[in-house]
Design an enzyme around this catalytic site. Structure first.
Site, PDB file in Angstrom:
ATOM      1  N   ASN A  29       0.868  -1.182   0.000  1.00  0.00           N
ATOM      2  CA  ASN A  29       0.000   0.000   0.000  1.00  0.00           C
ATOM      3  C   ASN A  29       0.908   1.236   0.000  1.00  0.00           C
ATOM      4  O   ASN A  29       1.478   1.579   1.033  1.00  0.00           O
ATOM      5  CB  ASN A  29      -0.896  -0.047   1.255  1.00  0.00           C
ATOM      6  CG  ASN A  29      -1.722   1.212   1.431  1.00  0.00           C
ATOM      7  OD1 ASN A  29      -1.815   2.042   0.518  1.00  0.00           O
ATOM      8  ND2 ASN A  29      -2.337   1.370   2.597  1.00  0.00           N
ATOM      9  N   LYS A  31       0.145   4.266  -0.298  1.00  0.00           N
ATOM     10  CA  LYS A  31      -0.504   5.462   0.272  1.00  0.00           C
ATOM     11  C   LYS A  31      -0.257   6.670  -0.650  1.00  0.00           C
ATOM     12  O   LYS A  31      -0.209   6.490  -1.868  1.00  0.00           O
ATOM     13  CB  LYS A  31      -0.018   5.690   1.708  1.00  0.00           C
ATOM     14  CG  LYS A  31      -0.184   4.424   2.569  1.00  0.00           C
ATOM     15  CD  LYS A  31       0.012   4.630   4.022  1.00  0.00           C
ATOM     16  CE  LYS A  31      -0.180   3.303   4.745  1.00  0.00           C
ATOM     17  NZ  LYS A  31      -0.072   3.436   6.189  1.00  0.00           N
ATOM     18  N   HIS A 119      -9.577   1.231   4.994  1.00  0.00           N
ATOM     19  CA  HIS A 119      -8.283   1.372   5.668  1.00  0.00           C
ATOM     20  C   HIS A 119      -8.469   2.291   6.886  1.00  0.00           C
ATOM     21  O   HIS A 119      -9.275   3.225   6.844  1.00  0.00           O
ATOM     22  CB  HIS A 119      -7.252   1.954   4.695  1.00  0.00           C
ATOM     23  CG  HIS A 119      -5.869   1.934   5.260  1.00  0.00           C
ATOM     24  ND1 HIS A 119      -5.419   2.886   6.141  1.00  0.00           N
ATOM     25  CD2 HIS A 119      -4.852   1.058   5.100  1.00  0.00           C
ATOM     26  CE1 HIS A 119      -4.165   2.590   6.498  1.00  0.00           C
ATOM     27  NE2 HIS A 119      -3.804   1.486   5.878  1.00  0.00           N
ATOM     28  N   GLU A 121      -6.819   4.665   7.929  1.00  0.00           N
ATOM     29  CA  GLU A 121      -6.640   6.101   7.643  1.00  0.00           C
ATOM     30  C   GLU A 121      -7.907   6.680   7.011  1.00  0.00           C
ATOM     31  O   GLU A 121      -8.249   7.843   7.236  1.00  0.00           O
ATOM     32  CB  GLU A 121      -5.399   6.297   6.745  1.00  0.00           C
ATOM     33  CG  GLU A 121      -4.117   6.121   7.556  1.00  0.00           C
ATOM     34  CD  GLU A 121      -2.929   5.579   6.803  1.00  0.00           C
ATOM     35  OE1 GLU A 121      -2.920   5.608   5.559  1.00  0.00           O
ATOM     36  OE2 GLU A 121      -1.989   5.103   7.475  1.00  0.00           O
ATOM     37  N   GLU A 191      -5.418  -4.819  10.768  1.00  0.00           N
ATOM     38  CA  GLU A 191      -4.367  -3.820  10.961  1.00  0.00           C
ATOM     39  C   GLU A 191      -4.635  -3.049  12.253  1.00  0.00           C
ATOM     40  O   GLU A 191      -5.428  -2.091  12.252  1.00  0.00           O
ATOM     41  CB  GLU A 191      -4.357  -2.842   9.796  1.00  0.00           C
ATOM     42  CG  GLU A 191      -4.078  -3.480   8.457  1.00  0.00           C
ATOM     43  CD  GLU A 191      -3.506  -2.469   7.482  1.00  0.00           C
ATOM     44  OE1 GLU A 191      -2.374  -2.661   7.052  1.00  0.00           O
ATOM     45  OE2 GLU A 191      -4.178  -1.475   7.181  1.00  0.00           O
ATOM     46  N   GLY A 197       2.549   2.336  10.762  1.00  0.00           N
ATOM     47  CA  GLY A 197       3.514   3.418  10.571  1.00  0.00           C
ATOM     48  C   GLY A 197       4.256   3.809  11.845  1.00  0.00           C
ATOM     49  O   GLY A 197       4.927   4.833  11.882  1.00  0.00           O
ATOM     50  N   SER A 237       3.451  -2.067  10.337  1.00  0.00           N
ATOM     51  CA  SER A 237       4.909  -2.129  10.491  1.00  0.00           C
ATOM     52  C   SER A 237       5.501  -3.488  10.123  1.00  0.00           C
ATOM     53  O   SER A 237       6.415  -3.981  10.781  1.00  0.00           O
ATOM     54  CB  SER A 237       5.310  -1.736  11.915  1.00  0.00           C
ATOM     55  OG  SER A 237       4.922  -0.398  12.183  1.00  0.00           O
TER      56      SER A 237
HETATM   57  P1  PGA Z   1       2.826   0.377   7.668  1.00  0.00           P
HETATM   58  O1  PGA Z   1       1.360   0.590   7.078  1.00  0.00           O
HETATM   59  O2  PGA Z   1       3.378  -0.910   7.102  1.00  0.00           O
HETATM   60  O3  PGA Z   1       3.605   1.570   7.242  1.00  0.00           O
HETATM   61  O4  PGA Z   1       2.680   0.279   9.163  1.00  0.00           O
HETATM   62  C1  PGA Z   1       0.490  -0.496   6.894  1.00  0.00           C
HETATM   63  C2  PGA Z   1      -0.817  -0.027   6.312  1.00  0.00           C
HETATM   64  O5  PGA Z   1      -1.294   1.053   6.689  1.00  0.00           O
HETATM   65  O6  PGA Z   1      -1.422  -0.697   5.462  1.00  0.00           O
END
Ligand code: PGA
Length: 278
Positions: A29, A31, A119, A121, A191, A197, A237
């Site tokens: 992803n 983003k 997601h 976010e 997640e 992140g 992560s």
């Molecule tokens: P990340 O994000 O691997 O940077 O923690 C995962 C995601 O939001 O899908």
């Protein structure tokens, strides 16, 4: 140069054989990162870092920003690269007066295979509800693509002992009205918001615990065939160093990777987790 692999990798982990029979899915992803020039470079590097044989063991998808999709699609097609194209979101309607939005119908025309919906976010920053996520998942399915439906609790919810209840609510709300045959084809991404992140990953045991909870929920509502076929990813992560241990868990069938997917070499190592198992 292709990355050097561990010569000592042997056995089930090295061959990618999984007792579940479910094909692992490793998704990147991106983003809101990489313009279309950077996207072309990244997908070319990724294709080079993976061997044709790797795709026998793992499905790989990349989810670039909308502005990159056509460029990445062109590279994948021109070079016959078996990486699936993915998107990060869509609007539930097929067309209309929705300024700034992109429909599932438009994504399908670009040969998109997987679309992330719900997601954290989107849920957290843009106020998306389970009802909206459900409508988006239906739009994705209507156009012959596979939704990757995201669920996961916040740190406060985990501390309050509500993690299972939160995920139960998100999952049942987001998959409402889908039938068993459809649910069997879906991908669910667990997640935990606190792991996204932050560099803080759920332990393999905690990730397995929630993924097994998701599978039991699906078994209870849609039956054991749907639960046995549904693929569940862990996200938050994920890195080359922790992917093998996470992927060893029986209910984890893949990873949704954010930050580490922006680097082609790191992402290829995650996709090839089976070669790096201890
Ligand atoms: P990340 O994000 O691997 O940077 O923690 C995962 C995601 O939001 O899908």
């Amino acid at each position: 140069m292709r990355p050097r692999r561990k010569a000592s990798s042997r056995g089930a982990a090295a061959t990618g054989r999984r007792t579940s029979g479910r094909m692992p899915l490793i998704s990147g992803n991106w983003k809101m990162n990489h313009n279309h020039f950077e996207a072309i470079q990244t997908i070319q590097k990724l294709a080079y870092a993976l061997n044709p044989d790797d795709y026998q063991h793992v499905d790989v998808s990349v989810h670039p920003p909308f502005t990159d999709l056509r460029s990445v699609q062109t590279v994948l097609q021109a070079d016959d690269i078996p990486i699936a194209l993915g998107a990060q979101d869509c609007h539930p309607a097929d067309s209309g007066a929705y300024t700034g939005e992109v429909s599932a119908a438009m994504l399908a025309k670009l040969d998109v295979t997987y679309v992330i919906v719900g997601h954290s976010e989107r849920r957290g920053l843009f106020g998306e509800t389970d009802e909206l996520v459900n409508a988006k998942a239906q739009a994705v399915l209507r156009h012959g693509m596979v939704p990757i439906v995201c669920v996961g609790e916040t740190v406060e919810q985990r501390r309050a002992g509500q993690a299972h209840d939160v995920v139960t609510g998100q999952l049942t709300g987001s998959l409402d009205i889908l039938d068993a045959e459809t649910v069997a084809k879906l991908v669910v991404a667990y997640e935990p918001v606190w792991a996204i992140g932050t560099g803080e990953t759920a332990t393999p045991a905690d990730a397995q615990d929630m993924c097994s909870h998701v599978r039991s929920l699906v078994a209870g509502r849609w039956g054991s065939d749907a639960a046995g076929a549904l693929r569940i990813q862990y996200g938050g992560s994920v890195k080359p160093s922790n992917a093998p241990d996470l992927m060893e868990q029986p209910d984890i069938d893949g990873a949704l990777v954010g930050g580490a997917s922006l680097d082609a070499a790191d992402f290829a190592r995650i996709a090839n987790y089976r070669l790096y198992a201890a």
